[in-house]
Design a protein around this motif. Structure first.
Motif, PDB file in Angstrom:
ATOM      1  N   GLN A 106     -30.415  23.993  -8.086  1.00 53.98           N
ATOM      2  CA  GLN A 106     -30.057  23.417  -6.792  1.00 53.98           C
ATOM      3  C   GLN A 106     -28.614  23.723  -6.403  1.00 53.98           C
ATOM      4  O   GLN A 106     -28.141  23.271  -5.363  1.00 53.98           O
ATOM      5  CB  GLN A 106     -30.279  21.908  -6.839  1.00 53.98           C
ATOM      6  CG  GLN A 106     -31.720  21.504  -7.098  1.00 53.98           C
ATOM      7  CD  GLN A 106     -31.876  20.003  -7.316  1.00 53.98           C
ATOM      8  OE1 GLN A 106     -30.970  19.223  -7.015  1.00 53.98           O
ATOM      9  NE2 GLN A 106     -33.031  19.601  -7.833  1.00 53.98           N
ATOM     10  N   GLY A 107     -27.919  24.506  -7.263  1.00 49.10           N
ATOM     11  CA  GLY A 107     -26.553  24.910  -6.963  1.00 49.10           C
ATOM     12  C   GLY A 107     -25.486  24.016  -7.544  1.00 49.10           C
ATOM     13  O   GLY A 107     -24.300  24.180  -7.223  1.00 49.10           O
ATOM     14  N   LEU A 108     -25.848  23.072  -8.415  1.00 46.37           N
ATOM     15  CA  LEU A 108     -24.860  22.164  -8.989  1.00 46.37           C
ATOM     16  C   LEU A 108     -24.123  22.843 -10.139  1.00 46.37           C
ATOM     17  O   LEU A 108     -24.720  23.591 -10.927  1.00 46.37           O
ATOM     18  CB  LEU A 108     -25.531  20.889  -9.511  1.00 46.37           C
ATOM     19  CG  LEU A 108     -25.756  19.749  -8.490  1.00 46.37           C
ATOM     20  CD1 LEU A 108     -26.760  20.175  -7.428  1.00 46.37           C
ATOM     21  CD2 LEU A 108     -26.249  18.494  -9.212  1.00 46.37           C
ATOM     22  N   SER A 109     -22.836  22.555 -10.245  1.00 55.39           N
ATOM     23  CA  SER A 109     -22.036  23.060 -11.350  1.00 55.39           C
ATOM     24  C   SER A 109     -22.302  22.232 -12.597  1.00 55.39           C
ATOM     25  O   SER A 109     -22.966  21.195 -12.542  1.00 55.39           O
ATOM     26  CB  SER A 109     -20.543  22.969 -10.998  1.00 55.39           C
ATOM     27  OG  SER A 109     -20.164  21.597 -10.865  1.00 55.39           O
ATOM     28  N   ASP A 110     -21.736  22.674 -13.752  1.00 59.50           N
ATOM     29  CA  ASP A 110     -21.906  21.906 -14.985  1.00 59.50           C
ATOM     30  C   ASP A 110     -21.358  20.492 -14.839  1.00 59.50           C
ATOM     31  O   ASP A 110     -21.954  19.518 -15.307  1.00 59.50           O
ATOM     32  CB  ASP A 110     -21.214  22.610 -16.150  1.00 59.50           C
ATOM     33  CG  ASP A 110     -21.951  23.863 -16.584  1.00 59.50           C
ATOM     34  OD1 ASP A 110     -22.971  24.188 -15.947  1.00 59.50           O
ATOM     35  OD2 ASP A 110     -21.515  24.501 -17.559  1.00 59.50           O
ATOM     36  N   ASP A 111     -20.191  20.384 -14.198  1.00 60.44           N
ATOM     37  CA  ASP A 111     -19.594  19.066 -14.001  1.00 60.44           C
ATOM     38  C   ASP A 111     -20.492  18.179 -13.134  1.00 60.44           C
ATOM     39  O   ASP A 111     -20.687  16.991 -13.420  1.00 60.44           O
ATOM     40  CB  ASP A 111     -18.221  19.197 -13.342  1.00 60.44           C
ATOM     41  CG  ASP A 111     -17.177  19.758 -14.299  1.00 60.44           C
ATOM     42  OD1 ASP A 111     -17.430  19.715 -15.525  1.00 60.44           O
ATOM     43  OD2 ASP A 111     -16.131  20.228 -13.835  1.00 60.44           O
ATOM     44  N   ALA A 112     -21.043  18.766 -12.056  1.00 55.33           N
ATOM     45  CA  ALA A 112     -21.898  17.980 -11.154  1.00 55.33           C
ATOM     46  C   ALA A 112     -23.192  17.567 -11.851  1.00 55.33           C
ATOM     47  O   ALA A 112     -23.681  16.449 -11.663  1.00 55.33           O
ATOM     48  CB  ALA A 112     -22.218  18.798  -9.897  1.00 55.33           C
ATOM     49  N   VAL A 113     -23.754  18.464 -12.666  1.00 51.49           N
ATOM     50  CA  VAL A 113     -24.963  18.134 -13.420  1.00 51.49           C
ATOM     51  C   VAL A 113     -24.667  16.984 -14.389  1.00 51.49           C
ATOM     52  O   VAL A 113     -25.452  16.054 -14.532  1.00 51.49           O
ATOM     53  CB  VAL A 113     -25.496  19.362 -14.188  1.00 51.49           C
ATOM     54  CG1 VAL A 113     -26.607  18.957 -15.150  1.00 51.49           C
ATOM     55  CG2 VAL A 113     -25.987  20.425 -13.217  1.00 51.49           C
ATOM     56  N   ALA A 114     -23.524  17.055 -15.064  1.00 51.22           N
ATOM     57  CA  ALA A 114     -23.144  16.012 -16.008  1.00 51.22           C
ATOM     58  C   ALA A 114     -23.002  14.665 -15.306  1.00 51.22           C
ATOM     59  O   ALA A 114     -23.457  13.632 -15.810  1.00 51.22           O
ATOM     60  CB  ALA A 114     -21.836  16.393 -16.710  1.00 51.22           C
ATOM     61  N   ARG A 115     -22.390  14.662 -14.121  1.00 53.52           N
ATOM     62  CA  ARG A 115     -22.235  13.408 -13.379  1.00 53.52           C
ATOM     63  C   ARG A 115     -23.596  12.875 -12.937  1.00 53.52           C
ATOM     64  O   ARG A 115     -23.850  11.673 -12.999  1.00 53.52           O
ATOM     65  CB  ARG A 115     -21.324  13.623 -12.167  1.00 53.52           C
ATOM     66  CG  ARG A 115     -19.850  13.779 -12.513  1.00 53.52           C
ATOM     67  CD  ARG A 115     -18.976  13.633 -11.281  1.00 53.52           C
ATOM     68  NE  ARG A 115     -19.285  14.667 -10.275  1.00 53.52           N
ATOM     69  CZ  ARG A 115     -18.722  15.886 -10.249  1.00 53.52           C
ATOM     70  NH1 ARG A 115     -17.805  16.220 -11.165  1.00 53.52           N
ATOM     71  NH2 ARG A 115     -19.043  16.746  -9.325  1.00 53.52           N
ATOM     72  N   ARG A 116     -24.475  13.760 -12.476  1.00 56.62           N
ATOM     73  CA  ARG A 116     -25.805  13.338 -12.027  1.00 56.62           C
ATOM     74  C   ARG A 116     -26.598  12.707 -13.173  1.00 56.62           C
ATOM     75  O   ARG A 116     -27.302  11.714 -12.985  1.00 56.62           O
ATOM     76  CB  ARG A 116     -26.563  14.541 -11.461  1.00 56.62           C
ATOM     77  CG  ARG A 116     -28.021  14.255 -11.091  1.00 56.62           C
ATOM     78  CD  ARG A 116     -28.123  13.427  -9.823  1.00 56.62           C
ATOM     79  NE  ARG A 116     -27.710  14.212  -8.685  1.00 56.62           N
ATOM     80  CZ  ARG A 116     -28.534  15.003  -7.981  1.00 56.62           C
ATOM     81  NH1 ARG A 116     -29.811  15.075  -8.324  1.00 56.62           N
ATOM     82  NH2 ARG A 116     -28.093  15.678  -6.938  1.00 56.62           N
ATOM     83  N   LEU A 117     -26.481  13.283 -14.352  1.00 59.85           N
ATOM     84  CA  LEU A 117     -27.261  12.798 -15.497  1.00 59.85           C
ATOM     85  C   LEU A 117     -26.557  11.713 -16.281  1.00 59.85           C
ATOM     86  O   LEU A 117     -27.163  11.088 -17.154  1.00 59.85           O
ATOM     87  CB  LEU A 117     -27.596  13.974 -16.431  1.00 59.85           C
ATOM     88  CG  LEU A 117     -28.453  15.095 -15.838  1.00 59.85           C
ATOM     89  CD1 LEU A 117     -28.676  16.184 -16.869  1.00 59.85           C
ATOM     90  CD2 LEU A 117     -29.788  14.552 -15.352  1.00 59.85           C
TER      91      LEU A 117
END
Length: 334
Positions: free
Chosen positions: A287-298
């Motif tokens: 979906q275009g999320l960075s590693d940092d954004a994925v970490a925050r989402r999860l």
């Protein structure tokens, strides 16, 4: 010569199988004579020849005797009784199925009656529940009234799933293992990052329950059987934000609506596998999320996200993240 004095008793096995007294007497005479003309049978039962011919036609239709030219030949009673018993058992089976259908229809019609009564009464029967313990224990209490109960539940937020796993899941797992409930539940993918939730999933699966994960679950709700539904006081808001306040609605319409919604979500949800965490990060990265954004989402660390990327690449046999994304799309993970 008349033999009516010791022909057959008035009530016997053939009459209980559906033969009239006249047919039973005539068949008994045919058995004794084994092979006889209609006139001989009429004399044996001391009846007019016209009456014997009518009864004889009935016995032929029943398969008790055969007409061969001018003779009547009796069939063995075991064959005749066996066929008559089989026909009677078939009728009983059909009647039993009809009774089952009537009982089922009564239940459906009773729900219509209850719905009309509730509408005329000016509202639906609603209970208010407050607190996590009262909620989760109350569900099992309702299920115990008519086990095994078909239970579906959707939970939209990580916090509620984790608290349920840590504090209340043991009673539900025991109820599933004991056959009190048949549980299907949908949880958010983000909740699978919790070790407690993963352990809960494994224990639920061992107890016969079925859990699936979805990226976004619209709201918490629960339906038990066809007549009871649990709804939050505010749709889409996590239960802890409202102190686990909810309403229990005893109405087929409410339970049916929630079951229909659950069915739509269940069809879109993915089965939980040992590699669900790896698939999760691939789906979010696509979906275009960075590693940092994925970490925050999860709700996990960046290091955990990268470890899951490595796990996904190993499972897919990919040499790069791009290659992993292509292979994941080909396998339908995304």
């Amino acid at each position: 010569m008349s033999t009516t004095g010791n022909a057959v008793p008035r009530t016997g096995p053939f009459e209980s199988l559906g033969l009239s007294p006249g047919q039973a007497a005539l068949y008994a005479a045919a058995l004794r004579l084994h092979r006889a003309t209609p006139a001989e049978l009429a004399e044996a039962v001391d009846r007019p020849a016209a009456d014997v011919l009518d009864a004889l036609d009935s016995l032929v239709r029943l398969g008790a005797v055969d007409r061969r030219r001018e003779e009547v030949v009796a069939r063995h009673p075991a064959e005749v009784i066996g066929r008559l018993v089989a026909e009677r058992l078939d009728r009983m089976a059909r009647e039993s199925r009809c009774l089952d259908e009537m009982i089922t229809a009564a239940g459906r019609l009773a729900r219509h009656y209850d719905t009309g009564r509730d509408w005329r009464g000016g509202g639906l029967p609603v209970e208010r529940v407050s607190g996590a313990g009262a909620l989760y224990e109350g569900v099992i209490g309702h299920a115990l009234q008519a086990p095994p109960a078909d239970l579906v539940m959707a939970v939209p937020d990580h916090r509620t799933v984790v608290r349920f796993a840590n504090t209340h899941s043991a009673q539900w797992i025991r109820a599933a293992a004991d056959g009190v409930v048949r549980l299907r539940a949908i949880v958010p993918h983000a909740a699978l990052s919790s070790p407690a939730v993963r352990e809960m999933y494994e224990r639920f699966t061992a107890a016969g329950a079925n859990l699936r994960a979805l990226d976004e679950v619209p709201s918490w709700f629960l339906a038990l059987g066809d007549g009871t539904a649990w709804l939050p006081v505010q749709w889409g808001v996590p239960l802890p934000d409202n102190a686990y306040n909810c309403c229990v609605v005893h109405a087929p319409a409410a339970a049916g609506a929630l079951r229909a919604l659950f069915g739509e979500l269940w069809a879109r949800a993915a089965p939980i596998s040992p590699h669900s965490g790896a698939r999760q990060v691939l789906r979010l990265a696509a979906q275009g999320l960075s590693d940092d954004a994925v970490a925050r989402r999860l709700g996990v660390s960046v290091r955990t996200v990268r470890a899951r990327f490595a796990e996904a690449m190993a499972e897919l046999g990919a040499q790069s993240r791009f290659h992993a994304g292509v292979e994941a799309a080909r396998r339908g993970w995304l």
